[in-house]
Design a protein around this motif. Structure first.
Motif, PDB file in Angstrom:
ATOM      1  N   TYR A   1       0.825  -1.209   0.000  1.00  0.00           N
ATOM      2  CA  TYR A   1       0.000   0.000   0.000  1.00  0.00           C
ATOM      3  C   TYR A   1       0.858   1.257   0.000  1.00  0.00           C
ATOM      4  O   TYR A   1       2.019   1.234   0.383  1.00  0.00           O
ATOM      5  N   ALA A   2       0.239   2.362  -0.384  1.00  0.00           N
ATOM      6  CA  ALA A   2       0.919   3.660  -0.385  1.00  0.00           C
ATOM      7  C   ALA A   2      -0.115   4.749  -0.147  1.00  0.00           C
ATOM      8  O   ALA A   2      -1.316   4.490  -0.098  1.00  0.00           O
ATOM      9  N   TRP A   3       0.370   5.972  -0.011  1.00  0.00           N
ATOM     10  CA  TRP A   3      -0.486   7.143   0.187  1.00  0.00           C
ATOM     11  C   TRP A   3      -0.257   8.124  -0.945  1.00  0.00           C
ATOM     12  O   TRP A   3       0.880   8.377  -1.332  1.00  0.00           O
ATOM     13  N   PHE A   4      -1.338   8.703  -1.462  1.00  0.00           N
ATOM     14  CA  PHE A   4      -1.266   9.772  -2.452  1.00  0.00           C
ATOM     15  C   PHE A   4      -1.837  11.040  -1.826  1.00  0.00           C
ATOM     16  O   PHE A   4      -2.878  10.991  -1.166  1.00  0.00           O
ATOM     17  N   VAL A   5      -1.166  12.152  -2.054  1.00  0.00           N
ATOM     18  CA  VAL A   5      -1.650  13.440  -1.551  1.00  0.00           C
ATOM     19  C   VAL A   5      -2.865  13.879  -2.366  1.00  0.00           C
ATOM     20  O   VAL A   5      -2.830  13.881  -3.598  1.00  0.00           O
ATOM     21  N   LEU A   6      -3.919  14.266  -1.658  1.00  0.00           N
ATOM     22  CA  LEU A   6      -5.093  14.857  -2.302  1.00  0.00           C
ATOM     23  C   LEU A   6      -4.995  16.372  -2.291  1.00  0.00           C
ATOM     24  O   LEU A   6      -5.292  17.028  -3.284  1.00  0.00           O
ATOM     25  N   ASP A   7      -4.603  16.935  -1.157  1.00  0.00           N
ATOM     26  CA  ASP A   7      -4.400  18.383  -1.065  1.00  0.00           C
ATOM     27  C   ASP A   7      -3.597  18.739   0.176  1.00  0.00           C
ATOM     28  O   ASP A   7      -3.491  17.955   1.107  1.00  0.00           O
ATOM     29  N   HIS A   8      -2.997  19.920   0.130  1.00  0.00           N
ATOM     30  CA  HIS A   8      -2.249  20.490   1.253  1.00  0.00           C
ATOM     31  C   HIS A   8      -2.893  21.814   1.635  1.00  0.00           C
ATOM     32  O   HIS A   8      -3.290  22.593   0.759  1.00  0.00           O
TER      33      HIS A   8
ATOM     34  N   CYS B   1      -4.959   9.875   0.349  1.00  0.00           N
ATOM     35  CA  CYS B   1      -5.773   8.732  -0.048  1.00  0.00           C
ATOM     36  C   CYS B   1      -4.889   7.484   0.033  1.00  0.00           C
ATOM     37  O   CYS B   1      -3.760   7.474  -0.472  1.00  0.00           O
ATOM     38  N   PHE B   2      -5.401   6.463   0.677  1.00  0.00           N
ATOM     39  CA  PHE B   2      -4.710   5.182   0.836  1.00  0.00           C
ATOM     40  C   PHE B   2      -4.964   4.349  -0.413  1.00  0.00           C
ATOM     41  O   PHE B   2      -6.114   4.177  -0.822  1.00  0.00           O
ATOM     42  N   ILE B   3      -3.890   3.863  -1.049  1.00  0.00           N
ATOM     43  CA  ILE B   3      -4.077   3.122  -2.296  1.00  0.00           C
ATOM     44  C   ILE B   3      -3.365   1.777  -2.277  1.00  0.00           C
ATOM     45  O   ILE B   3      -2.382   1.583  -1.559  1.00  0.00           O
ATOM     46  N   ASP B   4      -3.857   0.890  -3.092  1.00  0.00           N
ATOM     47  CA  ASP B   4      -3.223  -0.399  -3.336  1.00  0.00           C
ATOM     48  C   ASP B   4      -2.125  -0.166  -4.383  1.00  0.00           C
ATOM     49  O   ASP B   4      -2.394   0.431  -5.427  1.00  0.00           O
ATOM     50  N   GLN B   5      -0.918  -0.618  -4.094  1.00  0.00           N
ATOM     51  CA  GLN B   5       0.217  -0.386  -5.003  1.00  0.00           C
ATOM     52  C   GLN B   5       0.022  -1.044  -6.376  1.00  0.00           C
ATOM     53  O   GLN B   5       0.482  -0.507  -7.382  1.00  0.00           O
ATOM     54  N   GLN B   6      -0.640  -2.190  -6.406  1.00  0.00           N
ATOM     55  CA  GLN B   6      -0.826  -2.914  -7.665  1.00  0.00           C
ATOM     56  C   GLN B   6      -1.887  -2.262  -8.553  1.00  0.00           C
ATOM     57  O   GLN B   6      -1.649  -1.994  -9.723  1.00  0.00           O
ATOM     58  N   THR B   7      -3.042  -2.014  -7.978  1.00  0.00           N
ATOM     59  CA  THR B   7      -4.173  -1.505  -8.773  1.00  0.00           C
ATOM     60  C   THR B   7      -4.171   0.012  -8.905  1.00  0.00           C
ATOM     61  O   THR B   7      -4.828   0.560  -9.781  1.00  0.00           O
ATOM     62  N   LYS B   8      -3.459   0.685  -7.997  1.00  0.00           N
ATOM     63  CA  LYS B   8      -3.438   2.154  -7.927  1.00  0.00           C
ATOM     64  C   LYS B   8      -4.821   2.721  -7.607  1.00  0.00           C
ATOM     65  O   LYS B   8      -5.100   3.877  -7.876  1.00  0.00           O
TER      66      LYS B   8
ATOM     67  N   PRO C   1      -8.049   3.228  -4.602  1.00  0.00           N
ATOM     68  CA  PRO C   1      -8.187   3.372  -3.153  1.00  0.00           C
ATOM     69  C   PRO C   1      -8.349   2.022  -2.458  1.00  0.00           C
ATOM     70  O   PRO C   1      -8.966   1.098  -3.003  1.00  0.00           O
ATOM     71  N   ALA C   2      -7.765   1.943  -1.273  1.00  0.00           N
ATOM     72  CA  ALA C   2      -7.841   0.733  -0.451  1.00  0.00           C
ATOM     73  C   ALA C   2      -8.439   1.092   0.903  1.00  0.00           C
ATOM     74  O   ALA C   2      -8.338   2.234   1.356  1.00  0.00           O
ATOM     75  N   ARG C   3      -9.021   0.124   1.555  1.00  0.00           N
ATOM     76  CA  ARG C   3      -9.675   0.332   2.845  1.00  0.00           C
ATOM     77  C   ARG C   3      -8.636   0.486   3.962  1.00  0.00           C
ATOM     78  O   ARG C   3      -7.708  -0.307   4.071  1.00  0.00           O
ATOM     79  N   ILE C   4      -8.812   1.527   4.771  1.00  0.00           N
ATOM     80  CA  ILE C   4      -7.975   1.741   5.955  1.00  0.00           C
ATOM     81  C   ILE C   4      -8.567   0.896   7.083  1.00  0.00           C
ATOM     82  O   ILE C   4      -9.705   1.112   7.489  1.00  0.00           O
ATOM     83  N   THR C   5      -7.793  -0.057   7.559  1.00  0.00           N
ATOM     84  CA  THR C   5      -8.278  -0.975   8.593  1.00  0.00           C
ATOM     85  C   THR C   5      -7.850  -0.519   9.994  1.00  0.00           C
ATOM     86  O   THR C   5      -6.910   0.283  10.145  1.00  0.00           O
ATOM     87  N   GLN C   6      -8.508  -1.052  10.995  1.00  0.00           N
ATOM     88  CA  GLN C   6      -8.155  -0.784  12.388  1.00  0.00           C
ATOM     89  C   GLN C   6      -6.722  -1.222  12.668  1.00  0.00           C
ATOM     90  O   GLN C   6      -5.979  -0.540  13.350  1.00  0.00           O
ATOM     91  N   GLU C   7      -6.324  -2.349  12.093  1.00  0.00           N
ATOM     92  CA  GLU C   7      -4.967  -2.856  12.262  1.00  0.00           C
ATOM     93  C   GLU C   7      -3.935  -1.846  11.755  1.00  0.00           C
ATOM     94  O   GLU C   7      -2.895  -1.626  12.361  1.00  0.00           O
ATOM     95  N   LEU C   8      -4.250  -1.225  10.626  1.00  0.00           N
ATOM     96  CA  LEU C   8      -3.341  -0.263  10.016  1.00  0.00           C
ATOM     97  C   LEU C   8      -3.138   0.975  10.897  1.00  0.00           C
ATOM     98  O   LEU C   8      -2.024   1.462  11.044  1.00  0.00           O
ATOM     99  N   VAL C   9      -4.207   1.497  11.484  1.00  0.00           N
ATOM    100  CA  VAL C   9      -4.101   2.750  12.245  1.00  0.00           C
ATOM    101  C   VAL C   9      -3.715   2.547  13.713  1.00  0.00           C
ATOM    102  O   VAL C   9      -3.345   3.502  14.387  1.00  0.00           O
ATOM    103  N   LYS C  10      -3.785   1.325  14.180  1.00  0.00           N
ATOM    104  CA  LYS C  10      -3.527   1.062  15.606  1.00  0.00           C
ATOM    105  C   LYS C  10      -2.200   1.659  16.115  1.00  0.00           C
ATOM    106  O   LYS C  10      -2.177   2.267  17.180  1.00  0.00           O
ATOM    107  N   PRO C  11      -1.079   1.543  15.387  1.00  0.00           N
ATOM    108  CA  PRO C  11       0.187   2.103  15.892  1.00  0.00           C
ATOM    109  C   PRO C  11       0.218   3.639  15.966  1.00  0.00           C
ATOM    110  O   PRO C  11       1.116   4.209  16.570  1.00  0.00           O
ATOM    111  N   TYR C  12      -0.761   4.307  15.365  1.00  0.00           N
ATOM    112  CA  TYR C  12      -0.769   5.758  15.287  1.00  0.00           C
ATOM    113  C   TYR C  12      -1.637   6.431  16.344  1.00  0.00           C
ATOM    114  O   TYR C  12      -1.660   7.654  16.435  1.00  0.00           O
ATOM    115  N   PHE C  13      -2.377   5.643  17.100  1.00  0.00           N
ATOM    116  CA  PHE C  13      -3.324   6.185  18.071  1.00  0.00           C
ATOM    117  C   PHE C  13      -3.258   5.437  19.396  1.00  0.00           C
ATOM    118  O   PHE C  13      -2.946   4.256  19.442  1.00  0.00           O
TER     119      PHE C  13
END
Length: 136
Positions: free
Chosen positions: A52-59, A110-117, A119-131
């Motif tokens: 997965y990766a992140w793409f900037v939507l806006d700043h 925006c969270f994206i799948d590297q293969q398909t480019k 959007p991908a679902r942000i899961t609880q597992e993914l955000v757990k280390p950040y909160f």
């Protein structure tokens, strides 16, 4: 749920300056992207980062004060909130000597799948280390 901040420090170098002898606005954008990536790398396993990766939507950036050669700056970032496929990340840059705010920024990602480019679902597992999650 409370965001866990991530920090790094830097010293303003000559190559960061513009013709006015203060930090060029483009440098702040680079720093915002750099600390965002450093936070992602520090908190997310390689297996997830490869998929997965992140793409900037806006700043949205507010330049509060100028920074000058030799000043020590503290960059602090955290994830402010997130939804199914988007997150809002904040970055504050302060001057170490006096704690004054230099820049406040918010970036929507925006969270994206590297293969398909796509959007991908942000899961609880993914955000757990950040909160920190309050126990019920």
């Amino acid at each position: 749920m409370t965001p866990i901040p991530f920090q790094k420090e830097l010293i303003v170098k000559k190559e960061y300056l513009d013709e006015q002898n203060h930090v060029n606005n483009l440098e702040y954008i680079k720093w915002i992207l750099d600390i965002s990536e450093a936070h992602w790398v520090a908190k997310t396993p390689l297996s997830i980062r490869e998929q997965y990766a992140w793409f900037v939507l806006d700043h949205y950036i507010q330049y509060k004060r100028q920074a000058f050669l030799g000043e020590e700056l503290i960059l602090t970032t955290w994830i402010e909130n997130y939804s199914t496929v988007k997150s809002e990340r904040c970055v504050h840059i302060t001057r170490k000597a006096d704690g004054k705010t230099i820049v406040e920024a918010r970036t929507n990602w925006c969270f994206i799948d590297q293969q398909t480019k796509k959007p991908a679902r942000i899961t609880q597992e993914l955000v757990k280390p950040y909160f920190e999650f309050e126990s019920a």
